[in-house]
Design a protein around this motif. Structure first.
Motif, PDB file in Angstrom:
ATOM      1  N   GLY A 230     -25.562  30.064  15.809  1.00  0.00           N
ATOM      2  CA  GLY A 230     -25.817  29.285  17.018  1.00  0.00           C
ATOM      3  C   GLY A 230     -24.513  28.974  17.736  1.00  0.00           C
ATOM      4  N   THR A 231     -24.579  28.776  19.044  1.00  0.00           N
ATOM      5  CA  THR A 231     -23.379  28.410  19.816  1.00  0.00           C
ATOM      6  C   THR A 231     -23.092  26.930  19.588  1.00  0.00           C
ATOM      7  N   PRO A 232     -21.901  26.592  19.121  1.00  0.00           N
ATOM      8  CA  PRO A 232     -21.632  25.190  18.801  1.00  0.00           C
ATOM      9  C   PRO A 232     -21.518  24.322  20.058  1.00  0.00           C
ATOM     10  N   SER A 233     -21.849  23.053  19.901  1.00  0.00           N
ATOM     11  CA  SER A 233     -21.697  22.075  20.984  1.00  0.00           C
ATOM     12  C   SER A 233     -20.929  20.877  20.431  1.00  0.00           C
ATOM     13  N   GLU A 234     -20.624  19.946  21.316  1.00  0.00           N
ATOM     14  CA  GLU A 234     -19.922  18.733  20.893  1.00  0.00           C
ATOM     15  C   GLU A 234     -20.713  17.949  19.847  1.00  0.00           C
ATOM     16  N   GLU A 236     -22.581  19.031  17.157  1.00  0.00           N
ATOM     17  CA  GLU A 236     -22.319  19.415  15.762  1.00  0.00           C
ATOM     18  C   GLU A 236     -20.838  19.664  15.475  1.00  0.00           C
ATOM     19  N   TRP A 237     -20.033  19.795  16.519  1.00  0.00           N
ATOM     20  CA  TRP A 237     -18.613  20.017  16.292  1.00  0.00           C
ATOM     21  C   TRP A 237     -17.820  19.222  17.343  1.00  0.00           C
ATOM     22  N   PHE A 278     -19.514  24.750  11.238  1.00  0.00           N
ATOM     23  CA  PHE A 278     -18.587  24.879  12.373  1.00  0.00           C
ATOM     24  C   PHE A 278     -17.475  23.836  12.310  1.00  0.00           C
ATOM     25  N   ASP A 279     -17.847  22.578  12.094  1.00  0.00           N
ATOM     26  CA  ASP A 279     -16.858  21.496  12.068  1.00  0.00           C
ATOM     27  C   ASP A 279     -16.074  21.603  10.760  1.00  0.00           C
ATOM     28  N   PRO A 280     -14.759  21.881  10.840  1.00  0.00           N
ATOM     29  CA  PRO A 280     -13.975  22.057   9.610  1.00  0.00           C
ATOM     30  C   PRO A 280     -14.064  20.844   8.677  1.00  0.00           C
ATOM     31  N   ALA A 281     -14.216  19.658   9.258  1.00  0.00           N
ATOM     32  CA  ALA A 281     -14.292  18.438   8.450  1.00  0.00           C
ATOM     33  C   ALA A 281     -15.570  18.388   7.621  1.00  0.00           C
ATOM     34  N   GLU A 282     -16.579  19.160   8.024  1.00  0.00           N
ATOM     35  CA  GLU A 282     -17.863  19.173   7.318  1.00  0.00           C
ATOM     36  C   GLU A 282     -17.949  20.297   6.279  1.00  0.00           C
TER      37      GLU A 282
END
Length: 303
Positions: A230-234, A236-237, A278-282
């Motif tokens: 999926g294309t990431p958005s603010e 989820e990331w 996507f979010d490196p922190a996750e």
């Protein structure tokens, strides 16, 4: 270097040529990694010394290729550094290819994938514990001892110190396939999550016997990732749209990850999804990955 007899050139690493050789005194097979150094008045650059000391420290893990010694020689007035490593006869790329090609093509045994993944996570956790990012994890940089079933991380961090003119062909393209989206989008500050993304891509490749995201440019690479995840958005990331190379991309919805790795069980798909956040922190850490239920059936006492 009279101590060693070069048998054949086996490749070119990030920082120089690699030779298979044997130690004349012991008969032991070794890998010689040769690099020319740009010398200053003080001799060997301190960055090179730092990298060697890091490698010696990391070599304490069985899952990191072992640095046996360092040889410094001069040839025609030019300084050369030889790093002498233990020799392993194949890498994970060749190992996967042996299952993918020919009349005996078959999937990698699930227990082999699980064992290699656990060892990879253990090696990466060891690096991260010592504040070292690999930044170029890929099947070609993972060496395999087929007889003992051991996987070892190689080409560790030296690309940062030993910079040689790089050829801009397959090395760059292949490396793209395992590159985390934050790096593709131009992030200048990144952490251990970049390695865990690569670990996820390697995991999927062992299951599929082909790369999960085989892009041939940075844009293509991102589109491969977005089509599946999926294309990431603010949402989820957070912060993704402020990254240097962010543009407006086609809007894809996430696909069912299990379809991309149909041979992987439910726990395996869950672990893979945690590595490919996507979010490196996750993204799951290497240490936490080792405790994931996917590995519950593994006899961890042997590692």
């Amino acid at each position: 270097m009279e101590k060693y007899e070069k048998l054949e050139k086996v490749g070119e690493g990030t920082y120089g040529k690699v030779y298979k050789a044997h130690d004349k005194a012991t008969g032991q097979l070794v890998a010689l990694k040769k690099t020319r150094l740009e010398m200053d008045e003080e001799g060997i650059p301190p960055t090179a010394l730092r990298e060697v000391s890091i490698l010696q420290l990391l070599s304490q893990s069985i899952y990191i290729v072992r640095l046996l010694c360092v040889e410094h020689v001069e040839k025609n007035g030019k300084p050369i550094l030889y790093l002498v490593f233990e020799f392993l006869d194949t890498d994970l790329k060749k190992f996967i290819d042996s299952y993918r090609k020919g009349p005996s093509a078959r999937p990698l045994p699930p227990n082999v994938i699980k064992s290699f993944m656990y060892q990879l996570c253990k090696g990466v956790a060891h690096c991260h514990k010592h504040s070292v990012l690999h930044r170029d994890l890929k099947p070609q940089n993972l060496l395999v001892d087929k007889e003992k079933g051991i996987l070892k991380i190689a080409d560790l961090g030296l690309g940062r110190s030993f910079t040689l003119p790089m050829k801009s062909y397959t090395h760059e393209i292949v490396t793209l396939w395992y590159r985390a989206p934050e790096v593709l989008l131009g992030a200048t500050h990144y952490s251990t999550g970049v390695d865990m993304w690569s670990v996820g891509c390697i995991f999927a490749e062992m299951v599929r016997r082909q790369a999960l995201f085989p892009g041939d440019s940075e844009l293509q690479q991102l589109l491969h990732i977005f089509r599946l995840l999926g294309t990431p958005s603010e949402k989820e990331w957070p912060g993704v749209t402020t990254l240097k190379d962010w543009h407006v991309y086609p809007q894809w919805t996430p696909q069912n990850l299990a379809r991309a790795v149909p041979a992987l069980n439910e726990d395996g798909v869950d672990l893979l999804s945690r590595m490919l956040q996507f979010d490196p922190a996750e993204r799951i850490s290497a240490k936490d990955a080792m405790a994931h239920p996917y590995f519950d059936s593994l006899d961890k006492s042997q590692f």
